[in-house]
Design an enzyme around this catalytic site. Sequence first.
Site, PDB file in Angstrom:
ATOM      1  N   HIS A 124      49.897 -48.689 -69.577  1.00  0.00           N
ATOM      2  CA  HIS A 124      49.432 -48.239 -68.271  1.00  0.00           C
ATOM      3  C   HIS A 124      47.961 -47.830 -68.286  1.00  0.00           C
ATOM      4  O   HIS A 124      47.451 -47.275 -69.249  1.00  0.00           O
ATOM      5  CB  HIS A 124      50.279 -47.057 -67.794  1.00  0.00           C
ATOM      6  CG  HIS A 124      50.253 -45.875 -68.732  1.00  0.00           C
ATOM      7  ND1 HIS A 124      49.314 -44.878 -68.650  1.00  0.00           N
ATOM      8  CD2 HIS A 124      51.045 -45.555 -69.772  1.00  0.00           C
ATOM      9  CE1 HIS A 124      49.530 -43.977 -69.597  1.00  0.00           C
ATOM     10  NE2 HIS A 124      50.580 -44.360 -70.293  1.00  0.00           N
ATOM     11  N   ASP A 125      47.292 -48.154 -67.204  1.00  0.00           N
ATOM     12  CA  ASP A 125      45.922 -47.711 -66.938  1.00  0.00           C
ATOM     13  C   ASP A 125      44.876 -48.312 -67.868  1.00  0.00           C
ATOM     14  O   ASP A 125      43.744 -47.828 -67.921  1.00  0.00           O
ATOM     15  CB  ASP A 125      45.829 -46.176 -66.988  1.00  0.00           C
ATOM     16  CG  ASP A 125      46.785 -45.509 -66.032  1.00  0.00           C
ATOM     17  OD1 ASP A 125      46.594 -45.649 -64.812  1.00  0.00           O
ATOM     18  OD2 ASP A 125      47.750 -44.850 -66.491  1.00  0.00           O
ATOM     19  N   GLY A 142      47.969 -46.337 -73.587  1.00  0.00           N
ATOM     20  CA  GLY A 142      47.481 -46.098 -72.242  1.00  0.00           C
ATOM     21  C   GLY A 142      46.018 -45.700 -72.171  1.00  0.00           C
ATOM     22  O   GLY A 142      45.472 -45.110 -73.099  1.00  0.00           O
TER      23      GLY A 142
END
Length: 262
Positions: A124-125, A142
Amino acid sequence: MSNNPLIHPTAIIDASAVIAPDVQIGPYCIIGPNVTIGAGTKLHSHVVVGGYTRIGEHNEIFQFASVGEVCQDLKYAGEETWLEIGDYNKIREHCSLHRGTVQDHGLTKIGSHNLLMVNTHIAHDCMVGDHNIFANNVGVAGHVHVGNYVVVGGNSGIHQFCKIDSYSMIGGASLILKDVPAYVMVSGNPAHAFAMNVEGMRRKGWSKNVINGLREAFKLIYKAGLTTQEAIEKIRNEILPEVAEAQLLIDSLEQSKRGIVR
């Protein structure tokens, strides 16, 4: 069931998905809600594209890849977050690419012309640029930022919030705990810096003047006994006037928040 001959009858596609007319979707693929797939893209078979995913043009996604699934961050509570993928990427078998979180910018973004080999994980991200190669079983935690023309060797792991700058190279089975500056080759567990990515520069046709200048910059950073700030000033004063490419190196040193791989 779709009447489009390019979409296999076993594929399951959410009614809200927007798919270009020439997209090929193979057997047993599942396309979730709020998905966009651009022209010329091909999904082989058994590909799962979760909701809130934008896929650009001329990508090729191989079997059993999971693209745009809910992230593995325990803070995620079902918010609307996105995965964006650019153009001309090859995403091989069993890759997993997760959507962002609201704790960052709600977005995981992958650029164009990247090769993600088997079982690559992009968490994520993450923000990934263009023309990168991630070899088999690379794990990217992440909030990692990756520049352009980066090569990451197989079975390597990158710690969350690290920055891997452009034209760098990570050797196989490496553990990255800090930032990797532009052009630098690192390897090991934990990783250490060894040299500039000279072979990568040669393959791109860079001049001897540029390569030698960046080699001297490496010596100033890693072998001259200088602090990072002292090395930056010497590179700026002694190398940058003749080698414009040194500015990217200066930028990656100055912008590092975790400190650099030594």
